[in-house]
Every structure is written in structure tokens, then in C-alpha cells.
Design a protein around this motif. Sequence first.
Motif, short mmCIF file in Angstrom:
data_model
loop_
_atom_site.label_atom_id
_atom_site.label_comp_id
_atom_site.label_asym_id
_atom_site.label_seq_id
_atom_site.Cartn_x
_atom_site.Cartn_y
_atom_site.Cartn_z
N MET A 2 15.04 118.52 80.08
CA MET A 2 14.10 117.77 79.24
C MET A 2 12.75 117.66 79.92
SD MET A 2 16.37 114.70 77.69
CE MET A 2 15.30 114.34 76.33
N ASP A 6 9.52 114.20 76.60
CA ASP A 6 10.75 113.92 75.87
C ASP A 6 11.53 112.78 76.50
OD1 ASP A 6 10.24 115.88 73.99
OD2 ASP A 6 11.36 117.42 75.08
N ARG A 10 12.44 109.28 74.78
CA ARG A 10 13.83 108.82 74.76
C ARG A 10 13.92 107.41 75.34
NH1 ARG A 10 19.46 110.89 75.45
NH2 ARG A 10 20.46 109.33 76.73
N TYR A 13 12.52 104.94 72.87
CA TYR A 13 13.43 104.81 71.75
C TYR A 13 14.63 103.94 72.11
CZ TYR A 13 16.54 106.14 67.92
OH TYR A 13 17.38 106.12 66.86
N SER A 44 17.80 113.42 71.34
CA SER A 44 16.40 113.62 70.98
C SER A 44 16.22 114.18 69.57
CB SER A 44 15.70 114.52 72.00
OG SER A 44 16.28 115.79 72.02
N GLN A 47 16.64 111.30 67.23
CA GLN A 47 15.47 110.43 67.32
C GLN A 47 14.31 111.00 66.52
OE1 GLN A 47 14.39 109.59 71.38
NE2 GLN A 47 16.51 109.25 71.95
N LYS A 48 14.07 112.30 66.67
CA LYS A 48 12.97 112.93 65.94
C LYS A 48 13.22 112.88 64.43
CE LYS A 48 11.60 115.85 69.76
NZ LYS A 48 11.56 117.18 70.34
#
Length: 136
Positions: A2, A6, A10, A13, A44, A47-48
Motif C-alpha cells: 500500500m 492509501d 485507511r 476511515y 480499501s 472504503q472507496k
Amino acid sequence: MMKAKDLAIRDNYVDLLKFLADHDEKVRVVVFENAPWNLKYIASKIQKDLVNSCVAKTIDAIISGMDDVSFYILVDESRDVSIREQMAGVSRYVNKRGQVIERFVCVQYVSDTTSSKLKEAIEQLISLTNLSMSRL
């Protein structure tokens, strides 16, 4: 592996998820206590997808609040920390009560900041948000 960006997203989030869990019993029970290990929504890609869904709903709410009135698009460009050119877009309109309303709509990366490239980006923004060019 990652990228640092990112990882930062993360972490933000997961921190937000923890905050919500601390302040909302329903979120805490579902997200941290009863969710199977593969359904915690912290990957990820998930999340996106969630963020993009929120973006779409927010833009829909902004557009529906415009009540078919004429509007402006205010555009500014700048470079971000990674030296990539980006365009910020804001919609501006006068509502039925005579109030001037401005709403932030997007940050969009552009390959170049020439007028033709910015025009293409604005057209893409209008197309993606289902705004009417006749009301612009």
C-alpha cells in the motif's frame, strides 16, 4: 504494497468508523462486535466504494436543491502536494427565496490547465452530475 496515501486514507476511515462506533450503539454492535472478520468494511476497495456512494448521494442532494434554476460553475485550479494539477468546482445559484447558494461540488484532476482542458473537465463535471447545460 500500500502507498502512504492509501494508508493515511485507511487510518482516517478506521478512525472515523471507531468514532461512529463510540457514539452510536447500532454502529458499534454491527461493525465491531457482530460483523464477521471479512465484513468489517475496512478494505480499501470497500472504503472507496462507500466514499463514492456518499459523493454521489451528496451531489444528488445538491442538484435536487437547485430546483431547476440557472446556475454558475466557479472553477479554480491549483496543484496538490504531489504536484498534480487539479480543478475545484463550486455551483452557485439563487434559490426561490432570493438567497445566493454556493455548494462545493468536486475536486477533479486535470492533465493540463489550459482553457480547453478545463472546458473538457467542466463538461465532464456537468455530464456526471446531470446538470443541464441550458441552465448554465
